[in-house]
Design an enzyme around this catalytic site. Structure first.
Site, mmCIF file in Angstrom:
data_model
loop_
_atom_site.group_PDB
_atom_site.id
_atom_site.type_symbol
_atom_site.label_atom_id
_atom_site.label_comp_id
_atom_site.label_asym_id
_atom_site.label_seq_id
_atom_site.Cartn_x
_atom_site.Cartn_y
_atom_site.Cartn_z
ATOM 1 N N ARG A 134 27.845 41.331 -15.470
ATOM 2 C CA ARG A 134 26.949 40.283 -15.170
ATOM 3 C C ARG A 134 27.403 39.112 -16.109
ATOM 4 O O ARG A 134 27.519 39.117 -17.395
ATOM 5 C CB ARG A 134 25.635 40.515 -15.626
ATOM 6 C CG ARG A 134 24.559 39.697 -15.488
ATOM 7 C CD ARG A 134 23.183 39.951 -16.269
ATOM 8 N NE ARG A 134 22.564 40.828 -15.340
ATOM 9 C CZ ARG A 134 21.641 41.799 -15.950
ATOM 10 N NH1 ARG A 134 21.362 41.610 -17.079
ATOM 11 N NH2 ARG A 134 21.101 42.608 -15.115
ATOM 12 N N TYR A 139 10.482 44.765 -11.394
ATOM 13 C CA TYR A 139 10.981 43.489 -12.026
ATOM 14 C C TYR A 139 11.551 42.725 -11.232
ATOM 15 O O TYR A 139 11.265 41.566 -11.234
ATOM 16 C CB TYR A 139 11.592 43.959 -13.498
ATOM 17 C CG TYR A 139 11.885 42.972 -14.529
ATOM 18 C CD1 TYR A 139 11.277 42.454 -15.175
ATOM 19 C CD2 TYR A 139 13.543 42.518 -14.451
ATOM 20 C CE1 TYR A 139 11.371 41.296 -15.965
ATOM 21 C CE2 TYR A 139 13.638 41.562 -15.439
ATOM 22 C CZ TYR A 139 12.740 41.002 -16.460
ATOM 23 O OH TYR A 139 13.279 39.833 -17.027
HETATM 24 P P1 NAD Z 1 8.912 40.047 -24.529
HETATM 25 O O1 NAD Z 1 8.529 41.243 -23.643
HETATM 26 O O2 NAD Z 1 9.204 39.971 -25.776
HETATM 27 O O3 NAD Z 1 7.786 38.748 -24.003
HETATM 28 C C1 NAD Z 1 6.875 38.969 -23.017
HETATM 29 C C2 NAD Z 1 5.578 38.291 -23.441
HETATM 30 O O4 NAD Z 1 4.558 38.369 -22.063
HETATM 31 C C3 NAD Z 1 5.120 39.186 -24.428
HETATM 32 O O5 NAD Z 1 4.482 38.580 -25.355
HETATM 33 C C4 NAD Z 1 3.898 40.257 -23.683
HETATM 34 O O6 NAD Z 1 2.827 40.317 -24.440
HETATM 35 C C5 NAD Z 1 3.531 39.097 -22.710
HETATM 36 N N1 NAD Z 1 2.871 39.584 -21.315
HETATM 37 C C6 NAD Z 1 3.376 40.566 -20.715
HETATM 38 N N2 NAD Z 1 2.577 40.833 -19.562
HETATM 39 C C7 NAD Z 1 1.371 39.811 -19.674
HETATM 40 C C8 NAD Z 1 0.475 39.607 -18.931
HETATM 41 N N3 NAD Z 1 0.071 40.571 -17.857
HETATM 42 N N4 NAD Z 1 -0.469 38.650 -19.449
HETATM 43 C C9 NAD Z 1 -0.395 38.020 -20.560
HETATM 44 N N5 NAD Z 1 0.953 38.083 -21.269
HETATM 45 C C10 NAD Z 1 1.576 39.196 -20.953
HETATM 46 O O7 NAD Z 1 10.210 39.481 -23.547
HETATM 47 P P2 NAD Z 1 10.966 38.214 -23.647
HETATM 48 O O8 NAD Z 1 12.615 38.564 -23.788
HETATM 49 O O9 NAD Z 1 10.565 37.165 -24.503
HETATM 50 O O10 NAD Z 1 10.900 37.497 -22.020
HETATM 51 C C11 NAD Z 1 10.040 36.448 -21.704
HETATM 52 C C12 NAD Z 1 10.260 36.245 -20.372
HETATM 53 O O11 NAD Z 1 11.671 35.871 -20.089
HETATM 54 C C13 NAD Z 1 10.009 37.252 -19.355
HETATM 55 O O12 NAD Z 1 9.447 36.746 -18.359
HETATM 56 C C14 NAD Z 1 11.414 37.787 -19.076
HETATM 57 O O13 NAD Z 1 11.264 38.258 -17.614
HETATM 58 C C15 NAD Z 1 12.114 36.571 -19.035
HETATM 59 N N6 NAD Z 1 13.658 36.969 -19.151
HETATM 60 C C16 NAD Z 1 13.935 37.265 -20.506
HETATM 61 C C17 NAD Z 1 15.271 37.821 -20.614
HETATM 62 C C18 NAD Z 1 16.005 38.237 -21.985
HETATM 63 O O14 NAD Z 1 16.968 38.738 -22.178
HETATM 64 N N7 NAD Z 1 15.133 37.932 -23.005
HETATM 65 C C19 NAD Z 1 15.998 37.803 -19.471
HETATM 66 C C20 NAD Z 1 15.729 37.517 -18.573
HETATM 67 C C21 NAD Z 1 14.541 37.032 -18.244
HETATM 68 N N1 UDP Z 2 22.652 49.958 -23.126
HETATM 69 C C1 UDP Z 2 23.366 51.093 -23.711
HETATM 70 N N2 UDP Z 2 22.772 51.767 -24.786
HETATM 71 C C2 UDP Z 2 21.473 51.374 -25.170
HETATM 72 C C3 UDP Z 2 20.753 50.430 -24.518
HETATM 73 C C4 UDP Z 2 21.357 49.869 -23.348
HETATM 74 O O1 UDP Z 2 24.567 51.144 -23.526
HETATM 75 O O2 UDP Z 2 20.918 51.872 -25.915
HETATM 76 C C5 UDP Z 2 23.321 49.243 -21.963
HETATM 77 C C6 UDP Z 2 22.562 49.570 -20.608
HETATM 78 O O3 UDP Z 2 22.961 50.675 -19.835
HETATM 79 C C7 UDP Z 2 23.104 48.085 -20.065
HETATM 80 C C8 UDP Z 2 23.387 47.121 -21.078
HETATM 81 O O4 UDP Z 2 23.438 47.887 -22.221
HETATM 82 O O5 UDP Z 2 24.294 48.257 -19.258
HETATM 83 C C9 UDP Z 2 22.234 46.092 -21.231
HETATM 84 O O6 UDP Z 2 21.136 46.844 -21.086
HETATM 85 P P1 UDP Z 2 19.528 45.971 -21.616
HETATM 86 O O7 UDP Z 2 18.399 46.860 -21.486
HETATM 87 O O8 UDP Z 2 19.755 45.466 -22.935
HETATM 88 O O9 UDP Z 2 19.524 44.687 -20.682
HETATM 89 P P2 UDP Z 2 19.804 44.804 -18.826
HETATM 90 O O10 UDP Z 2 20.411 46.102 -18.471
HETATM 91 O O11 UDP Z 2 18.334 44.508 -18.367
HETATM 92 O O12 UDP Z 2 20.842 43.745 -18.731
#
Ligand code: NAD
Ligand code: UDP
Length: 318
Positions: A280, A150
């Site tokens: 973070r 990722y």
């Molecule tokens: P999510 O998993 O809910 O949404 C991702 C979407 O992409 C889903 O609908 C999934 O079906 C689709 N998808 C995955 N692989 C695919 C492929 N190969 N082809 C077509 N569709 C595909 O996640 P989200 O939280 O909505 O995240 C959306 C974007 O934002 C992602 O790129 C993620 O990396 C980025 N992002 C999210 C967060 C967060 O906290 N939610 C943080 C940082 C970055």
């Molecule tokens: N985490 C936790 N319990 C859970 C799931 C996640 O304590 O059931 C912690 C995890 O170790 C991390 C933080 O919550 O430190 C955020 O995790 P998440 O998977 O939501 O996002 P990311 O690590 O990608 O920021």
């Protein structure tokens, strides 16, 4: 006549579904492209019929690891699973989605002269040694760990964006998104917000990984969508952090959910996953200065709305 024809990849996912609705409500013609790995049409809830019947909303089932040709003006490229549980389920596929997927979307953008925004991530900073994280920080990322598919995938995606910009003069935007939460997160997605809230609502013990002192900064989804829209409309080619800069520990988050529910919660310790970042928090100076971005929804309010969403989901038909 619609304002713009906009492709949203990953449009049926958590953030994508909110973004698609916001674009539609602003008068755009929206093409929601998804392979439905983690996304669902149900994320459009009772708006679904209206979208379909409007003539200004299209669903395309497609996997971005394969090329596609569409007539569009702008691309929000979000397709990629975001939860560690989901992106580590098939890590090779995650890399292909980030690298091939972004390459194909850039190829499409070049062909039709579209502006393209990449949903990148705070994970490009890895387990950061600079705090809070400004966009100028190059990060501290393990290239061979379980999160690398990722983190490194998104880093290559950013590189591709900048090379297409420099080599082909493509209009690119890069959003480095920090932890975002809100309605439409999947119940089973394994991220901390959905885990903690669903465990609390089911009267299960809250699974705190490690000592719970690791921190994150949680952004409510409507604020994030606002930032994405501002960034797309801006003329900023450099990456921009988007999120909320209030930092809380996982133990603080448990307290916040206790306050929202008005009752104490039991916790159970679980091992800290490998390469889990200790701290973070975004430095939002660039977003504030260049985009006039300011998150509006405080954690307390966001928790109330998210708890209420999961209450509905957990009490509804399965
Ligand atoms: P999510 O998993 O809910 O949404 C991702 C979407 O992409 C889903 O609908 C999934 O079906 C689709 N998808 C995955 N692989 C695919 C492929 N190969 N082809 C077509 N569709 C595909 O996640 P989200 O939280 O909505 O995240 C959306 C974007 O934002 C992602 O790129 C993620 O990396 C980025 N992002 C999210 C967060 C967060 O906290 N939610 C943080 C940082 C970055
Ligand atoms: N985490 C936790 N319990 C859970 C799931 C996640 O304590 O059931 C912690 C995890 O170790 C991390 C933080 O919550 O430190 C955020 O995790 P998440 O998977 O939501 O996002 P990311 O690590 O990608 O920021």
């Amino acid at each position: 006549m619609a304002k713009h024809t906009i492709l949203v990849t990953g449009g049926a996912g958590f953030i994508g579904s909110h973004l698609c609705l916001r674009l539609f409500d602003e008068g755009c013609h929206v093409i929601c492209l998804d392979n439905y790995f983690t996304g669902r049409r149900e994320n459009f809830g009772d708006r679904y019929q209206e979208l379909i019947l409007s003539g200004h909303f299209e669903f395309v089932r497609h996997d971005v690891i394969d090329p596609i040709v569409l007539e569009i003006d702008r691309i929000f490229h979000l397709a990629c699973p975001a939860s560690p549980v989901h992106y580590q389920y098939n890590p090779v596929k995650t890399i292909k989605t980030n690298v091939l997927g972004t390459y194909h979307m850039l190829g499409l953008a070049k062909r039709v002269k579209a502006r393209i925004l990449l949903a990148s991530t705070s994970e490009v900073y890895g387990d950061p040694q600079v705090h809070p994280q400004p966009e100028t920080y190059w990060g501290h990322v393990n290239p061979i760990g379980v999160r690398s598919c990722y983190d490194e995938g998104k880093r290559v995606a950013e590189t591709l964006m900048m090379d297409y910009h420099r080599q082909h003069n493509l209009a690119v935007r890069i959003a480095r998104i920090f932890n975002t939460y809100g309605p439409n997160m999947a119940v089973n997605d394994g991220r901390v917000m959905s885990n903690f809230i669903c465990q609390a609502l089911r009267d299960e013990a809250i699974t705190v990984y490690g000592n719970g002192e690791q921190t994150r900064s949680f952004c409510y989804v409507s604020d994030l969508v606002d930032g994405l829209m501002r960034l797309m409309d801006s003329d900023t080619t450099e990456p921009v952090n988007l999120g909320n800069d209030r930092e809380v520990s996982m133990l603080d988050l448990v307290k916040g959910i206790e306050t929202t529910l008005g009752r104490p919660l039991k916790t159970v310790p679980r091992p800290l996953p490998p390469d889990d970042p200790a701290r973070r928090r975004p430095d939002l100076t660039r977003a504030r200065t260049l985009l006039g971005y300011e998150p509006q929804v405080p954690l307390e309010e966001g928790l109330r709305r998210t708890v209420s969403y999961f209450q509905q989901v957990l009490s509804g038909p399965r």
